[in-house]
Design a protein around this motif. Structure first.
Motif, short mmCIF file in Angstrom:
data_model
loop_
_atom_site.label_atom_id
_atom_site.label_comp_id
_atom_site.label_asym_id
_atom_site.label_seq_id
_atom_site.Cartn_x
_atom_site.Cartn_y
_atom_site.Cartn_z
N GLU B 115 -4.61 -43.70 22.30
CA GLU B 115 -3.98 -42.40 22.07
C GLU B 115 -2.56 -42.55 21.54
O GLU B 115 -2.12 -41.81 20.69
CB GLU B 115 -3.93 -41.59 23.39
CG GLU B 115 -5.29 -41.16 23.90
CD GLU B 115 -5.96 -40.17 22.95
OE1 GLU B 115 -5.27 -39.25 22.47
OE2 GLU B 115 -7.16 -40.34 22.67
N GLN B 116 -1.83 -43.48 22.11
CA GLN B 116 -0.46 -43.72 21.65
C GLN B 116 -0.07 -45.15 22.01
O GLN B 116 -0.74 -45.79 22.82
CB GLN B 116 0.51 -42.75 22.32
CG GLN B 116 0.36 -42.70 23.83
CD GLN B 116 1.31 -41.71 24.47
OE1 GLN B 116 1.58 -40.67 23.90
NE2 GLN B 116 1.81 -42.05 25.63
N GLU B 117 1.00 -45.65 21.40
CA GLU B 117 1.44 -47.01 21.68
C GLU B 117 1.88 -47.09 23.14
O GLU B 117 2.61 -46.23 23.62
CB GLU B 117 2.59 -47.39 20.75
CG GLU B 117 2.91 -48.87 20.81
CD GLU B 117 3.88 -49.32 19.70
OE1 GLU B 117 4.56 -48.46 19.12
OE2 GLU B 117 3.94 -50.53 19.45
N THR B 118 1.43 -48.14 23.85
CA THR B 118 1.84 -48.27 25.25
C THR B 118 3.20 -48.95 25.34
O THR B 118 3.64 -49.61 24.41
CB THR B 118 0.81 -49.13 26.01
OG1 THR B 118 0.82 -50.43 25.43
CG2 THR B 118 -0.58 -48.55 25.92
N ASP B 119 3.85 -48.79 26.50
CA ASP B 119 5.13 -49.46 26.75
C ASP B 119 4.99 -50.96 26.52
O ASP B 119 5.87 -51.61 25.97
CB ASP B 119 5.56 -49.27 28.21
CG ASP B 119 6.33 -47.97 28.37
OD1 ASP B 119 6.59 -47.30 27.35
OD2 ASP B 119 6.67 -47.63 29.51
N CYS B 120 3.87 -51.48 27.00
CA CYS B 120 3.63 -52.91 26.91
C CYS B 120 3.66 -53.38 25.47
O CYS B 120 4.35 -54.35 25.12
CB CYS B 120 2.26 -53.18 27.56
SG CYS B 120 1.48 -54.66 26.98
N LEU B 121 2.95 -52.70 24.59
CA LEU B 121 2.94 -53.10 23.18
C LEU B 121 4.31 -52.87 22.55
O LEU B 121 4.78 -53.68 21.75
CB LEU B 121 1.90 -52.31 22.39
CG LEU B 121 0.45 -52.45 22.84
CD1 LEU B 121 -0.48 -51.87 21.80
CD2 LEU B 121 0.10 -53.90 23.10
N ARG B 122 4.95 -51.79 22.94
CA ARG B 122 6.28 -51.51 22.40
C ARG B 122 7.24 -52.64 22.79
O ARG B 122 8.05 -53.10 21.98
CB ARG B 122 6.80 -50.18 22.94
CG ARG B 122 7.06 -49.13 21.86
CD ARG B 122 7.84 -47.96 22.42
NE ARG B 122 7.25 -47.39 23.62
CZ ARG B 122 6.28 -46.47 23.60
NH1 ARG B 122 5.83 -46.00 22.47
NH2 ARG B 122 5.76 -46.03 24.73
N ASN B 123 7.13 -53.09 24.04
CA ASN B 123 8.01 -54.18 24.50
C ASN B 123 7.75 -55.46 23.73
O ASN B 123 8.69 -56.15 23.33
CB ASN B 123 7.81 -54.44 26.00
CG ASN B 123 8.36 -53.32 26.85
OD1 ASN B 123 9.15 -52.50 26.38
ND2 ASN B 123 7.92 -53.26 28.10
N ARG B 124 6.48 -55.80 23.52
CA ARG B 124 6.18 -57.04 22.79
C ARG B 124 6.71 -56.94 21.37
O ARG B 124 7.24 -57.89 20.83
CB ARG B 124 4.68 -57.30 22.74
CG ARG B 124 3.98 -57.62 24.06
CD ARG B 124 4.43 -58.87 24.76
NE ARG B 124 5.60 -58.67 25.61
CZ ARG B 124 5.62 -57.99 26.75
NH1 ARG B 124 4.54 -57.42 27.22
NH2 ARG B 124 6.73 -57.88 27.45
N ARG B 125 6.55 -55.76 20.75
CA ARG B 125 7.03 -55.59 19.38
C ARG B 125 8.56 -55.72 19.33
O ARG B 125 9.12 -56.36 18.44
CB ARG B 125 6.59 -54.24 18.82
CG ARG B 125 7.18 -53.89 17.45
CD ARG B 125 6.65 -52.56 16.91
NE ARG B 125 5.21 -52.63 16.78
CZ ARG B 125 4.59 -53.16 15.74
NH1 ARG B 125 5.31 -53.65 14.73
NH2 ARG B 125 3.28 -53.19 15.68
N ALA B 126 9.24 -55.13 20.32
CA ALA B 126 10.70 -55.21 20.36
C ALA B 126 11.13 -56.66 20.52
O ALA B 126 12.10 -57.12 19.91
CB ALA B 126 11.24 -54.35 21.50
N GLU B 127 10.41 -57.40 21.35
CA GLU B 127 10.75 -58.81 21.56
C GLU B 127 10.53 -59.62 20.28
O GLU B 127 11.37 -60.45 19.90
CB GLU B 127 9.90 -59.40 22.69
CG GLU B 127 10.28 -58.84 24.06
CD GLU B 127 9.28 -59.21 25.15
OE1 GLU B 127 9.39 -58.65 26.26
OE2 GLU B 127 8.38 -60.04 24.90
N ALA B 128 9.39 -59.36 19.60
CA ALA B 128 9.10 -60.07 18.35
C ALA B 128 10.23 -59.82 17.35
O ALA B 128 10.73 -60.74 16.70
CB ALA B 128 7.77 -59.59 17.78
#
Lengths: 180, 180
Positions: B115-128
């Motif tokens: 449905e939407q980007e999860t916090d978890c994926l957002r965090n990994r993307r921010a770290e990358a």
């Protein structure tokens, strides 16, 4: 001594099609995680035993249905060039999971994965191997590279970020996998 | 005008820890797809309202718990070399999902994703992004390349092929991502 052949015509195909239709309806109505084999059997008008015999359990059934349009007996793209073969093949997978129902079934399958390799993954790996092997021992990729670099990002996006499954994705992934 | 700060000590940390413990127990007992917020609240001895206020729904809660050991405020590996930073960072993610409980929670989260980007994926993307940007405009990779080439294959394997999460995986993926 001949290898077993999966029948794909006649009555067998009709039963398969009824089962697929039943699974798709039930997933739409109740969500993939609630679908059981007896439920599918009743809706499809087939004996549950034949479903258990072929698939074993609901996760295996869902995983198979999730990819049935990616028929393992279909012709794989064959352009004479590795890059173009991979891009076309990845394009088929992206196209498949752009359909919300297919992505929903994939998510239902994921929830129940992790015990053993599913038919669906085995088929994709066999296809990757078949494409790569066309280009002989000098092919710059292994089937594992193709799974990690092409299939995994498509499936990851289909599960978590389905709105990012753009038509340009296969090309971008293949460029990263096979730098020019 | 200061940015909101997430409290991480004292009573707040104790409540968080009770919630995490309750989620882990309930996932083990019933499977991720059966866990509800009222269930977690009761087990943790907290008011369901505070869980709803912070996470909104059970999928968001599960996705957050699934990665809590990958605390978004932890220090990221910083070796001075892109290749080594990425390999160490990927190693942390692999280590996390080698724990069967974490992989099980991930599968539960997948079933409810899309449905939407999860916090978890957002965090990994921010770290990358944070790691890649250290190496300035000449960095040979975008955050998207890191997600597709490093995070996606790890998550794909954690969901579908958890027995292939070997310790050599991060190195192999980074070699493919950054050919020498």
């Amino acid at each position: 001594m001949s290898a077993p052949v999966r029948r794909t015509g006649g009555r067998s195909a009709a039963v398969l099609s009824a089962i697929r239709y039943a699974v798709e309806e039930l997933v739409r109505e109740r969500g993939a995680e609630k679908v059981t084999i007896p439920m599918v059997a009743e809706r499809a008008g087939v004996n549950p035993t034949s479903i258990y015999r072929r698939w074993g359990d609901a996760p295996a059934l869902l995983n198979d249905i999730a990819t049935y349009r990616l028929d393992p007996q279909r012709e794989l793209p064959k352009t004479g060039e590795l890059r173009a073969d991979l891009a076309a093949w990845a394009g088929e997978i992206v196209e498949h999971y752009r359909k919300p129902l297919n992505a929903a079934i994939l998510r239902g399958g994921s929830a129940m994965a992790g015990e053993q390799e599913t038919d669906c993954l085995r088929n994709r790996r066999a296809e990757a191997l078949q494409i790569v092997e066309r280009y002989g021992p000098q092919a710059p990729l292994s089937a594992d590279d193709v799974i990690d670099g092409l299939v995994a990002p498509i499936i990851y996006r289909a599960i978590f970020l389905p709105w990012t499954l753009g038509e340009d994705l296969p090309g971008r992934l293949v460029d990263r996998l096979l730098p020019q």
